[in-house]
Design an enzyme around this catalytic site. Structure first.
Site, PDB file in Angstrom:
ATOM      1  N   LYS A  40       9.568  44.616  64.462  1.00  0.00           N
ATOM      2  CA  LYS A  40       8.291  45.239  64.837  1.00  0.00           C
ATOM      3  C   LYS A  40       7.558  45.713  63.585  1.00  0.00           C
ATOM      4  O   LYS A  40       8.154  45.783  62.504  1.00  0.00           O
ATOM      5  CB  LYS A  40       8.547  46.403  65.790  1.00  0.00           C
ATOM      6  N   ARG A 136      11.330  59.998  74.669  1.00  0.00           N
ATOM      7  CA  ARG A 136      10.200  59.100  74.380  1.00  0.00           C
ATOM      8  C   ARG A 136      10.100  58.180  75.590  1.00  0.00           C
ATOM      9  O   ARG A 136       9.560  58.574  76.600  1.00  0.00           O
ATOM     10  CB  ARG A 136      10.456  58.370  73.054  1.00  0.00           C
ATOM     11  N   HIS A 165      18.166  55.166  73.020  1.00  0.00           N
ATOM     12  CA  HIS A 165      17.831  55.324  71.596  1.00  0.00           C
ATOM     13  C   HIS A 165      18.228  56.725  71.168  1.00  0.00           C
ATOM     14  O   HIS A 165      17.964  57.700  71.885  1.00  0.00           O
ATOM     15  CB  HIS A 165      16.325  55.084  71.402  1.00  0.00           C
ATOM     16  N   ARG A 223      20.630  47.597  67.185  1.00  0.00           N
ATOM     17  CA  ARG A 223      19.255  47.119  66.954  1.00  0.00           C
ATOM     18  C   ARG A 223      18.844  47.576  65.563  1.00  0.00           C
ATOM     19  O   ARG A 223      18.092  48.527  65.404  1.00  0.00           O
ATOM     20  CB  ARG A 223      18.301  47.733  67.987  1.00  0.00           C
ATOM     21  N   TYR A 267     -10.378  60.843  39.613  1.00  0.00           N
ATOM     22  CA  TYR A 267     -11.167  61.793  40.413  1.00  0.00           C
ATOM     23  C   TYR A 267     -10.662  63.217  40.286  1.00  0.00           C
ATOM     24  O   TYR A 267      -9.449  63.458  40.310  1.00  0.00           O
ATOM     25  CB  TYR A 267     -11.109  61.400  41.895  1.00  0.00           C
ATOM     26  N   CYS A 314      -6.526  56.179  43.342  1.00  0.00           N
ATOM     27  CA  CYS A 314      -7.823  55.793  43.926  1.00  0.00           C
ATOM     28  C   CYS A 314      -7.584  54.746  45.019  1.00  0.00           C
ATOM     29  O   CYS A 314      -6.454  54.364  45.284  1.00  0.00           O
ATOM     30  CB  CYS A 314      -8.726  55.201  42.857  1.00  0.00           C
ATOM     31  N   MET A 315      -8.677  54.266  45.614  1.00  0.00           N
ATOM     32  CA  MET A 315      -8.537  53.278  46.680  1.00  0.00           C
ATOM     33  C   MET A 315      -7.934  51.965  46.162  1.00  0.00           C
ATOM     34  O   MET A 315      -7.060  51.371  46.792  1.00  0.00           O
ATOM     35  CB  MET A 315      -9.904  53.009  47.319  1.00  0.00           C
ATOM     36  N   ASP A 316      -8.394  51.531  44.985  1.00  0.00           N
ATOM     37  CA  ASP A 316      -7.971  50.234  44.446  1.00  0.00           C
ATOM     38  C   ASP A 316      -7.122  50.326  43.179  1.00  0.00           C
ATOM     39  O   ASP A 316      -6.651  49.296  42.701  1.00  0.00           O
ATOM     40  CB  ASP A 316      -9.197  49.399  44.073  1.00  0.00           C
TER      41      ASP A 316
HETATM   42  C1  PLP Z   1      14.164  51.400  70.069  1.00  0.00           C
HETATM   43  C2  PLP Z   1      14.484  51.187  68.625  1.00  0.00           C
HETATM   44  N1  PLP Z   1      15.641  50.592  68.292  1.00  0.00           N
HETATM   45  C3  PLP Z   1      15.976  50.368  67.005  1.00  0.00           C
HETATM   46  C4  PLP Z   1      15.162  50.749  65.962  1.00  0.00           C
HETATM   47  C5  PLP Z   1      15.571  50.476  64.547  1.00  0.00           C
HETATM   48  O1  PLP Z   1      15.865  51.631  63.847  1.00  0.00           O
HETATM   49  P1  PLP Z   1      16.331  51.617  62.334  1.00  0.00           P
HETATM   50  O2  PLP Z   1      15.211  51.062  61.559  1.00  0.00           O
HETATM   51  O3  PLP Z   1      16.587  53.048  62.034  1.00  0.00           O
HETATM   52  O4  PLP Z   1      17.556  50.769  62.258  1.00  0.00           O
HETATM   53  C6  PLP Z   1      13.963  51.389  66.254  1.00  0.00           C
HETATM   54  C7  PLP Z   1      13.101  51.827  65.152  1.00  0.00           C
HETATM   55  O5  PLP Z   1      12.335  52.711  65.160  1.00  0.00           O
HETATM   56  C8  PLP Z   1      13.614  51.616  67.617  1.00  0.00           C
HETATM   57  O6  PLP Z   1      12.466  52.231  67.955  1.00  0.00           O
END
Ligand code: PLP
Length: 379
Positions: A40, A136, A165, A223, A267, A314-316
């Protein structure tokens, strides 16, 4: 034409290291154990299409995304592996979920009702998520028996996984801390699905590392995100694995200034030369993800030596005090390589350190690397 020709600033993403980290993580659980690498947020800034394609080649049997859009993007790029969709989605997105064969992780009754409306009567895989303390997403554990009845009455829905989680993965496997209670509640939820074959999964990187260090095995599927990208997660017990940082971030000096004592930089004049100084201008700014909070605080590498950011980012651009580098190694000029993240001549700066300067976490440092930083892949 390659973007490289236009910009001397780039992030290098080493897919060989990614693959080694993935294999090391997968090796923590028994063969066939559940391991769903998380890609993700553009694979934590590394580039989701390339990362997912590599993980697929390396044998990933599931890949995790947060948004429908992320799943669609991977499908359009040709990723065939099962994609787990962790984010909640609304009715109008159902068609895209189905058309792209995204496997939803459902955490409330509205989500299930939506799936039921899907026109086709085909078999449909899903995961259920329970809230065990993170507060969550996820069903309350008390809903587990009702969910079991729901599944029993609808044989076309196949339960492939049950998830939770942890709010502090690094204490997984320990008797004290938050994970123990969360995992006990998770067990309660799992009990309702006895007799079905599915993957229970609960462990992020820190939890997998902690539980493995503590118990020598993983009781649940994992995960991993952070460790996949080579950042050693916070851990109460020294992890037995060395993860290799996958991403480095580099640029080059585009201008130098020789300043007299008293002259200011950038700046608001936050930095003033206290001695005759050499300042280099680096074409990276907060629009690239190099945070303004690094002003006067952050460090970079030049010729394998640390040099401090001089004045406001700065920005760039930002400026860096190269006076000591030049004193130690000889004249420094345009074109000199600057490492913002990564190794250079035996020295190293990691995302964890950048996070510390900005009082944040390495996840934020990596995911902030913006689109305008081209990614170069080492295959
Ligand atoms: C539902 C879920 N599983 C797994 C992960 C992975 O976590 P990590 O990057 O700490 O291994 C995340 C990350 O935020 C998550 O939201």
């Amino acid at each position: 034409m390659s973007r490289r020709l236009h910009r001397q600033t780039y992030a290098e993403v080493d897919l060989l290291k990614l693959e080694r980290n993935f294999r090391a993580l997968r090796g923590l659980s028994p063969a066939g154990g559940f391991c769903c690498p998380m890609v993700k947020a553009n694979a934590y800034g590394h580039g989701d299409v390339e990362v997912a394609a590599r993980l697929e080649l390396s044998g990933a049997r599931h890949i995790g995304v947060g948004l429908v859009e992320e799943g669609v993007r991977l499908r359009e790029a040709g990723v065939k592996a099962p994609l787990l969709l962790f984010g909640a989605f609304e009715g109008p997105s159902l068609e895209a979920v189905l058309a792209n064969a995204l496997t939803p992780v459902i955490g409330d009754w509205d989500g299930l009702a939506l799936l039921e409306k899907s026109a086709s009567g085909d078999a449909f895989k899903l995961h259920l998520k329970f809230n065990t303390g993170m507060n969550r997403l996820g069903f309350g554990v008390d809903q587990a028996p009702r969910l079991r009845a729901w599944l029993d009455a609808r044989p076309r829905f196949r339960l492939e996984g049950v998830a939770t989680h942890l709010l502090r993965g690094e204490d997984a496997g320990f008797d004290d801390g938050d994970s123990r209670g969360q995992l006990e509640r998770f067990e309660e939820a799992l009990a309702a699905f006895r007799g079905l074959e599915f993957f229970p999964h609960a462990l992020n990187s820190s939890a997998a590392v902690a539980m493995h260090a503590r118990e020598g095995r993983l009781r649940y599927g994992m995960r991993p995100g952070l460790a996949l990208y080579g950042i050693t997660p916070a851990s109460r017990e020294a992890p037995k694995l060395g993860f290799e940082p996958v991403l480095s971030f580099r640029s080059r000096v585009v201008a130098t200034r020789r300043l007299r004592p008293g002259e200011k930089v950038s700046y608001d004049g936050l930095w003033t030369a206290k001695r005759p100084s050499l300042v280099g201008v680096v074409p990276v700014g907060y629009a690239d993800g190099f945070q303004r909070l690094f002003s006067n605080t952050g460090e970079v590498l030049c010729r394998g030596r640390r040099a401090r950011v001089a004045g406001a980012v700065c920005m760039d651009y930002f400026m860096v005090d190269l006076t000591d580098v030049e004193a130690a190694t000889g004249e420094v000029g345009n074109g000199e390589e600057i490492a913002l993240i990564g190794e250079q001549s035996g020295a190293e700066i990691g995302a964890v350190e950048l996070a510390r300067w900005a009082s944040t976490i390495p996840y934020e440092v990596l995911t902030r690397l913006s689109e305008r930083v081209p990614r170069h892949y080492v295959r």
